[in-house]
Design a protein around this motif. Structure first.
Motif: not given
Length: 619
Positions: A250-257
């Motif tokens: 469970s973690s916060i991330y930088n969204m990838a596109y």
């Protein structure tokens, strides 16, 4: 020339990679240019096989509405590519009519959206937009790049015994297609020479110490049991990475596109066009604005064999296209494949094409006068989707922030795996309807979420008529099986996300929640049961899968084997999101591109093995 030599040459012509037998015969025909069919057709051609790729729409790759990912809301609403499917969420008509964005036709190309339609309005249903264009739905989506969970790949192993699907084996498919633009070169989890660019969002806003947005971020990180409050650490994890036990983190991330570093959308359309323009002159033929009406079979063999497709040529021939002119037809012809026909029309259209061709549930086909080629009851069944929902409110003052993205597990999750993909920020997204979304102004604040691992796949795609220009009847039957469990997980996620909002402090608070619990957060009286009922009626979706699912030999509802071959016929495969036996992760688009790469590997290896066997036999 001897009779034996003539026989050898004739047989060779049927299997040689780049031989086109006539102007209308190819080695392979691929129907649909989206995440399944587009990469597959390009790979087949690059392997030397003459391949016809058929797309019902046109090419919008040079249109900034599509090429600039920031314009995705406009792209999804744009009639240049939009196909409108009007679906149901349940068998309960009264419940569906309570969906806030139920849509009605008020004539002259206008719509009413809501629950109190004007007199004379015609019920359409719940909008489910698809993209009829080169590149498919990868051309109009939000571009989120996310991976399937290991269990989604392993499900095929468990069903079929095919160990090539084991999760540790499939990272190579991401590496084969990816052109990573956000990690240092040489990272073993990523590819750097593929056709699919990947990049991440800007998180510089998180450096603003003690701002309202950062306070929410920090609180959410605490709720997810992350100890660090340093944004560089919080956003430092690779959302597409491959750490041990990644599906339990469970973690916060930088969204990838799936876009490049300049914000340009990256899709199968780019791979198709680069294959067509390559100096190597790969044998790929692209036929756009062409509707496939059915698969053609040779029924004189032991098992019926797909030998080609019937097509109708012209723009906007399918009635899902808002530009369709009633009564419009196009010239009908046939094209042929010496090896295989591969259907990649997507979760709605692939089962429709199979059924129109006589492959599907016998009773359904016979009721419409369609000659049964193969009674395959699973075609069009097992429709599944991620449930999507949101909590949205209006802050006292705007919150300066970008997106806080997290993948995490609610404490009440049914398994140890993560079950929620959420993103929070100053935006509004509440599902799909003509002209969506509602703009609530600068003070809007939302956490949207996608439910991972939905437990009910009870939906269906069934023919209304035998007319290939007609749209099918689509019913998702949300929450039919184990619905209370899924709803409880959505409610738990909402409560946790709401708790993070309370940390915003001045000047953002108080926040007036719009839904699912209207009123001032922290004070509104709203039970879990009330929220669950709200989501039961108002949840939405955009990631349909599994209507031509891979399954076990012993399962009468299985449509495909592990090599994507349609059961009970020869020379026919399905390669797209409909092949997944369960919904893969939170956003199926990149997993389906990986699935396409696997199918390419399987099909090319099989074709070359057959060719080698034939060469050896005639040496």
């Amino acid at each position: 020339m001897s009779r034996r030599m003539l026989s050898v040459l004739t047989t060779w012509a049927a299997i040689a990679p780049a031989v086109v037998l006539s102007a209308t015969t190819y080695d392979y025909i691929v129907v649909g240019s989206g995440p399944g069919g587009g990469p597959l057709a390009s790979n087949l051609a690059r392997a030397g096989f003459s391949t016809l790729l058929i797309e019902a729409g046109g090419d919008e790759t040079q249109n900034p509405t599509y090429s600039d990912l920031a314009n995705f809301l406009e792209a999804c609403n744009d009639e240049a590519s939009r196909w409108d499917f009007w679906v149901r969420h349940s068998d309960n008509a009264t419940q569906d009519l309570a969906f806030h964005h139920t849509t009605w036709d008020t004539g002259g190309g206008t719509f009413y959206v809501g629950n109190d339609p004007p007199a004379g309005a015609k019920l359409l249903g719940i909008q489910y937009p698809r993209a009829g264009t080169l590149g498919g739905c990868a051309m109009h989506n939000a571009g989120v790049a996310s991976l399937a969970q290991d269990e989604d790949w392993n499900a095929v192993v468990n069903l079929t015994g095919d160990t090539s699907w084991e999760a540790p084996n499939v990272r190579k498919y991401l590496k084969a297609i990816e052109k990573n633009e956000y990690m240092p070169a040489g990272n073993s989890a990523h590819g750097y020479n593929g056709w699919l660019s990947t990049f991440v969002s800007d998180v510089s806003w998180a450096q603003a110490a003690n701002s309202t947005g950062v306070r929410i971020l920090e609180k959410l990180s605490t709720l997810l049991n992350q100890t660090s409050k340093d944004p560089n650490v919080l956003f430092g994890g690779d959302i597409l990475g491959n750490p041990p036990n990644k599906d339990q983190i469970s973690s916060i991330y930088n969204m990838a596109y799936h876009c490049d570093s300049k914000g340009k959308r990256s899709t199968p359309a780019d791979f198709i066009l680069s294959t067509l323009s390559d100096p190597a002159k790969y044998p790929l033929t692209l036929k756009m604005r062409t509707l496939v009406t059915k698969v053609l079979f040779n029924n004189s063999t032991t098992q019926p064999r797909a030998i080609g497709v019937e097509i109708m040529e012209g723009a906007s021939l399918y009635r899902a296209d808002p530009k369709h002119t009633p009564g419009a037809k196009g010239p009908v012809s046939q094209v042929f494949a010496s090896k295989e026909v591969i259907i990649s029309g997507g979760t709605f259209n692939s089962p429709q094409i199979l059924k129109l061709s006589g492959v599907g549930p016998k009773a359904e086909l016979e009721a419409l006068g369609i000659k049964v080629v193969k009674d395959l009851p699973g075609v069009g069944e097992k429709l599944g989707d991620n449930y999507e929902a949101s909590i949205i409110g209006l802050t006292k003052e705007p919150i300066p922030a970008g997106l806080t993205t997290a993948i995490w597990r609610t404490p009440n999750a049914a398994t140890k795996n993560r079950n929620i993909y959420s993103w929070c920020g100053p935006f509004s997204f509440e599902g799909f309807w003509p002209g969506f979304p509602t703009d609530y102004g600068a003070n809007q604040w939302e956490c949207a979420m996608v439910h991972i691992g939905p437990k009910s796949q009870a939906g269906s795609v069934r023919l209304r008529t035998a007319d290939p220009q007609d749209t099918p009847d689509i019913n998702f039957r949300f929450f039919k099986n184990h619905g209370d469990t899924d709803l409880a997980e959505l409610v738990e996620a909402t409560n946790i996300l709401r708790s993070s909002w309370l940390a915003a402090g001045d000047p953002a608070l108080p926040i007036q929640e719009l839904h699912p619990c209207p009123g001032e957060i922290g004070k509104a009286k709203c039970t879990d049961a009330m929220q669950a009922e709200y989501f039961r009626v108002q949840a939405y979706s955009h990631h349909a899968t599994s209507t031509c699912a891979i399954g076990a030999d012993s399962d009468p509802m299985a449509v495909l084997d592990s090599k994507f071959r349609v059961r009970g016929v020869q020379g026919l495969r399905v390669v797209d999101a409909s092949a997944w036996p369960q919904v893969p992760g939170a956003f199926p688009v990149v997993p389906t591109m990986m699935l396409s790469q696997k199918a390419s590997e399987d099909i090319i290896a099989e074709a070359k093995a057959q060719q080698g066997s034939h060469d050896h036999a005639h040496t």
